[in-house]
Design an enzyme around this catalytic site. Structure first.
Site, mmCIF file in Angstrom:
data_model
loop_
_atom_site.group_PDB
_atom_site.id
_atom_site.type_symbol
_atom_site.label_atom_id
_atom_site.label_comp_id
_atom_site.label_asym_id
_atom_site.label_seq_id
_atom_site.Cartn_x
_atom_site.Cartn_y
_atom_site.Cartn_z
ATOM 1 N N HIS A 42 38.035 15.018 -68.216
ATOM 2 C CA HIS A 42 37.234 13.983 -68.895
ATOM 3 C C HIS A 42 37.807 13.623 -70.257
ATOM 4 O O HIS A 42 37.079 13.200 -71.158
ATOM 5 C CB HIS A 42 35.785 14.453 -69.031
ATOM 6 C CG HIS A 42 34.799 13.466 -68.503
ATOM 7 N ND1 HIS A 42 33.688 13.057 -69.199
ATOM 8 C CD2 HIS A 42 34.743 12.799 -67.320
ATOM 9 C CE1 HIS A 42 32.999 12.196 -68.483
ATOM 10 N NE2 HIS A 42 33.624 12.013 -67.334
ATOM 11 N N HIS A 51 39.312 4.938 -59.957
ATOM 12 C CA HIS A 51 38.065 5.474 -60.507
ATOM 13 C C HIS A 51 36.907 4.683 -59.911
ATOM 14 O O HIS A 51 36.907 3.465 -59.900
ATOM 15 C CB HIS A 51 38.117 5.285 -62.026
ATOM 16 C CG HIS A 51 36.929 5.783 -62.772
ATOM 17 N ND1 HIS A 51 36.072 4.935 -63.449
ATOM 18 C CD2 HIS A 51 36.456 7.034 -62.976
ATOM 19 C CE1 HIS A 51 35.141 5.647 -64.049
ATOM 20 N NE2 HIS A 51 35.344 6.920 -63.777
#
Length: 395
Positions: free
Chosen positions: A204, A304
């Site tokens: 992340h 994504h």
């Protein structure tokens, strides 16, 4: 040629706990002809809805079939170029909807517009917990047993690949404790599912380049499918150093919205997997340019896609048309009523979670606007990170 014009651009906001799905409907003057896009942007819902309204001033009244022309107008006009994430997300949604219209006009799936399918199915992967926020984002890195349980559940659900957030937030430099926590969590997952299942770890973009390298080296022995965002995407040199130092392929790109920034990533060998987000990078029109760049460096595509169902349909249509596309990120259990909102043209095989092609025109989906209206905008659930000393970290 039949005259045709855009008459309205609508936004339909649907609260889905952690995110507000922002569906964008491009309406034409032809009866029943419209397209769907998605502009979901966590914690920026009001901003992106406003950006869509601003862009509508440019394209309402134009021919929806002039997709490249409209993209150039949206990106280049209004003075500011459209690579800031809010405006780029708004452009993406309108562009996706325009391609949905194009497929409907041609009476073929979007992937057929780009040369037809290059594969028979698209492989998918899930988040641990299927997208349930508490399982994926809030399982503590030191709870190795819980990671193992969630990994087993993903495999029992038919997936051959899954992603975890086994790397805890760290300050720019820390010692061995967080490294050992991440290693124990990944070891527990590997022991639980064996070597036939692909495991991905998403950092992340929390670590500094120095810490990202430490995590990458520690997790190298576990044969990860890819190691995602081991540092900020702006730290291209850091990503390149990590990618050069570890055997695990580095993945990044979900926060990159500018074609030239992707070129920099690829040219500096900062990743082996490109995670462009079709709903943020400029829609299909921009994504196809990025994919062509990735092909030049033989970089894989794994977009994504943790957003809503229009984003998923778009990612899959893109996947069927792109030779470098390896796997599609999916979320299926973030809210229990997800299937009430959308009817999909593609089919998912439970064993292996393989997606067979959509055969309907455009994206092949229909959105239930009444179901969307049952879940009006609410402020997203805040996700914040603070280090032990009280300083702000990266979520």
């Amino acid at each position: 040629m039949l005259l045709m014009k855009i008459t309205a651009i609508e936004t339909h906001v649907c609260h889905a706990r952690m995110r507000n799905w922002v569906f964008v409907k491009v309406v034409t003057d032809q009866p029943g002809l419209f397209g769907w896009g998605e502009a979901t942007l966590e914690w920026h819902t009001r901003s992106v809805v406003g950006a869509v309204e601003d862009l509508a001033e440019l394209v309402v009244g134009e021919d929806p079939r002039r997709i490249e022309h409209l993209w150039q107008m949206m990106f280049r006009q209004h003075f500011w170029h459209g690579n800031g994430v809010v405006r780029s997300t708004a452009i993406s949604a309108i562009d996706i909807a325009l391609w949905d219209i194009a497929g409907k006009v041609a009476n073929m799936p979007c992937s057929q517009l780009w040369g037809g399918p290059v594969r028979d199915y698209v492989r998918t992967y899930c988040h641990l917990g299927g997208g349930k926020m508490e399982d994926f984002y809030e399982t503590a890195a030191d709870d190795a047993q819980r990671f193992a349980e969630l990994a087993q559940a993903a495999v029992e659900d038919g997936f051959t690949a899954f992603k975890s957030m086994a790397v805890p937030p760290t300050m720019p430099l820390e010692g061995l404790r967080p490294i050992h926590r991440a290693e124990m969590a990944v070891a527990a997952m590997r022991d639980a599912v064996g070597d036939e299942i692909d495991i991905m770890v998403d950092c992340h973009a929390r670590p500094s380049p120095a810490m990202g390298l430490k995590f990458g080296e520690a997790l190298d022995p576990y044969g990860l499918y890819f190691f995602e965002e081991p540092c900020w995407p702006e730290c291209v040199e850091g990503l390149a150093a990590i990618n050069a130092a570890i055997r695990t392929p580095v993945a990044t790109g979900e926060r990159v919205t500018d074609l030239m920034a992707f070129r920099q990533l690829f040219a500096q060998q900062a990743c082996d997997v490109c995670q462009l987000d079709i709903t943020h990078c400029g829609g299909f029109t921009a994504a196809r340019r990025i994919a062509a760049l990735a092909d030049a460096w033989r970089i894989a595509l794994a977009p994504h896609n943790p957003q809503g169902p229009v984003s998923t349909a778009a990612s899959l249509e893109f996947g069927f048309s792109q030779p470098g596309y390896i796997i599609c990120e999916t979320v299926h259990a973030d809210v229990p009523w997800r299937s009430d909102v959308v009817e999909e043209g593609f089919t998912v095989e439970p064993a292996g979670r393989l997606v067979r092609p959509n055969t309907r025109p455009g994206l092949g989906i229909s959105i239930n606007e009444k179901a969307v209206a049952k879940h009006p905008f609410k402020q997203e659930i805040a996700q914040q990170v603070f280090y032990p000393d009280g300083s702000a970290g990266d979520w």
